[in-house]
Design a protein around this motif. Sequence first.
Motif, PDB file in Angstrom:
ATOM      1  N   TYR A   2       5.951   2.104  -7.378  1.00 52.90           N
ATOM      2  CA  TYR A   2       5.256   3.041  -7.274  1.00 52.90           C
ATOM      3  C   TYR A   2       3.488   2.754  -7.220  1.00 52.90           C
ATOM      4  CZ  TYR A   2       9.596   5.699  -7.883  1.00 52.90           C
ATOM      5  OH  TYR A   2      10.655   6.207  -7.465  1.00 52.90           O
ATOM      6  N   ARG A   3       2.834   3.431  -6.381  1.00 51.98           N
ATOM      7  CA  ARG A   3       1.360   3.063  -6.212  1.00 51.98           C
ATOM      8  C   ARG A   3       0.534   4.350  -6.211  1.00 51.98           C
ATOM      9  NH1 ARG A   3      -2.704   1.672  -2.835  1.00 51.98           N
ATOM     10  NH2 ARG A   3      -3.754  -0.216  -3.390  1.00 51.98           N
TER      11      ARG A   3
ATOM     12  N   GLY B 281       0.750  -1.213  -0.072  1.00 58.71           N
ATOM     13  CA  GLY B 281      -0.037   0.002   0.181  1.00 58.71           C
ATOM     14  C   GLY B 281       0.996   1.294  -0.038  1.00 58.71           C
ATOM     15  N   GLN B 282       2.147   1.290   0.004  1.00 59.40           N
ATOM     16  CA  GLN B 282       3.079   2.437  -0.033  1.00 59.40           C
ATOM     17  C   GLN B 282       3.051   3.124  -1.652  1.00 59.40           C
ATOM     18  OE1 GLN B 282       4.634   3.408   2.909  1.00 59.40           O
ATOM     19  NE2 GLN B 282       3.379   1.953   3.561  1.00 59.40           N
ATOM     20  N   ALA B 283       2.893   4.485  -1.373  1.00 62.21           N
ATOM     21  CA  ALA B 283       2.964   5.107  -2.491  1.00 62.21           C
ATOM     22  C   ALA B 283       4.347   4.961  -3.520  1.00 62.21           C
ATOM     23  CB  ALA B 283       2.885   6.690  -2.249  1.00 62.21           C
ATOM     24  N   MET B 284       5.173   4.798  -2.517  1.00 63.27           N
ATOM     25  CA  MET B 284       6.822   4.637  -3.130  1.00 63.27           C
ATOM     26  C   MET B 284       7.450   3.459  -2.229  1.00 63.27           C
ATOM     27  SD  MET B 284      10.164   5.131  -3.062  1.00 63.27           S
ATOM     28  CE  MET B 284      11.600   5.258  -4.107  1.00 63.27           C
ATOM     29  N   GLN B 285       8.274   2.622  -2.930  1.00 59.36           N
ATOM     30  CA  GLN B 285       8.640   1.418  -1.964  1.00 59.36           C
ATOM     31  C   GLN B 285      10.039   1.163  -2.466  1.00 59.36           C
ATOM     32  OE1 GLN B 285       7.349  -0.059   1.015  1.00 59.36           O
ATOM     33  NE2 GLN B 285       9.614  -1.025   0.916  1.00 59.36           N
ATOM     34  N   GLU B 286      11.258   1.423  -2.171  1.00 55.49           N
ATOM     35  CA  GLU B 286      12.487   1.002  -2.494  1.00 55.49           C
ATOM     36  C   GLU B 286      12.528  -0.623  -2.079  1.00 55.49           C
ATOM     37  OE1 GLU B 286      14.674   2.436  -4.014  1.00 55.49           O
ATOM     38  OE2 GLU B 286      14.551   4.558  -3.544  1.00 55.49           O
ATOM     39  N   THR B 287      13.196  -1.506  -2.837  1.00 56.21           N
ATOM     40  CA  THR B 287      13.251  -2.747  -2.717  1.00 56.21           C
ATOM     41  C   THR B 287      14.653  -3.316  -2.209  1.00 56.21           C
ATOM     42  OG1 THR B 287      13.822  -3.578  -4.909  1.00 56.21           O
ATOM     43  CG2 THR B 287      11.427  -3.219  -4.658  1.00 56.21           C
TER      44      THR B 287
ATOM     45  N   LEU C 177       6.950   0.108 -11.902  1.00 52.99           N
ATOM     46  CA  LEU C 177       8.490  -0.016 -11.473  1.00 52.99           C
ATOM     47  C   LEU C 177       9.427   0.752 -12.135  1.00 52.99           C
ATOM     48  CD1 LEU C 177      10.184  -2.148 -13.300  1.00 52.99           C
ATOM     49  CD2 LEU C 177       8.478  -3.801 -12.385  1.00 52.99           C
ATOM     50  N   VAL C 178      10.445   0.973 -11.491  1.00 50.69           N
ATOM     51  CA  VAL C 178      11.501   1.947 -11.979  1.00 50.69           C
ATOM     52  C   VAL C 178      12.721   1.178 -11.665  1.00 50.69           C
ATOM     53  CG1 VAL C 178      12.709   3.804 -11.925  1.00 50.69           C
ATOM     54  CG2 VAL C 178      10.442   3.946 -11.968  1.00 50.69           C
TER      55      VAL C 178
END
Length: 306
Positions: free
Chosen positions: A39-40, A25-31, A106-107
Motif C-alpha cells: 500500500y502507498r 506508484g500504485q496505491a494498492m498492489q497485489e503481489t 504491507l499486509v
Amino acid sequence: MNTEQNRISAISNELAAMIERHNQGQAMQETAIEGLAFYRQTEPADSCSLCVVEPSIALVVQGAKSMTLGDQEFRYDPYHFLITSLDLPARMQVLEANDQAPYLGLVLKFDLAVMSELIVQAPLQKEPPSEHDKGMVLGAMTTTLLGACQRLVALLDEPDSQAVLAPLIKREIFWRVLISEQGARLRQVVSAGSQGLRVARAIEWLKTHYQEHQSVDELADMAQMSKSTFHHHFRQLTAMSPLQYQKRLRLLEARRLMLGEQFDASSAAYKVGYESPSQFSREYSRLFGTSPKRDIAAQRQQIKVN
C-alpha cells in the motif's frame, strides 16, 4: 533510539525501497506471493475511510496509519504492527505521508489452517487474553519479525524460489506473531473449540451470506452458544452487534457495486438484501455522512484527481 530501534529503522528503510520498486506508484498492489499486498499514499487522509479488514498482519515501513474499531484507535508505524484476527469492518486513516516520503505498508493475510497447525506447537502463554480485548491489537515490532517480512518481499525477485520458500517464510512470520506478547487473541480465535473460533465461524457465514436475513438466535445456534453468550463475545471481538456487523457489510458492498460496477442506488440496495430503497438510503447516509448519489459522485471525483 536504542540498538533494536536503530536496526528496525534500517530494515524498514530497506523494505520501503523494495516496496517502492515493486508497486510502481500504485496505491494498492497485489503481489505474486499469495496473501501479500503493498500500500502507498503520498498525503495524509483528511478523514477515515470505511473498510473490512481481513485476518492479517499489517506493517508500516514508512509513515503512520490508524485503524479504528468501535471507539478504540490503533495507531501503527515502523515500530508497531497490527494484528487482525477476524474479518472486521473498521475505519482507516493514513496519518503521515508526503511526496518525498510516502506512506508505505504491507499486509500479509493469515492462513488460518497453517496457524491452527502452529498453535499446537506454541508454548502456553501465562496470561490469557483480556475480557476487553477486541479482534484487533497492536504489537511491538521486532527485528526478527521484520527481517522475516523482508525476506518474504525479497522473494519477489526470485520467482523460481517462491513456490518452495514463500510458504516456509510465511510460517515463520505466523509463528513469530503467535508467540508474540500480542498473540493471545489470535490464538483464541484459531484454537479449536474456543468461543472465539465459534464467533469467527458465524462471522464467516455473515461475510458470505450478508444478503440473507438471519436472526441472532439462528447465528447463536450456528456458533453453538446461548444467545446472550454469543452476543457478548461477538460485541467484545468486533465492537458491534451481529446485526450492526451485517448492516455494515451490506452498505460497504453496496458502495462497491455503485462505484465499481455502475449499479444505481436502488439496484445496489436490492442486491445486498435491502427490501426498501428508502431505508437503504437512510442507513447509507447515516454511515457515510451523505446520500448514496452524492457519495459516489464525490468518490469518482476523488479517483479522477488521483
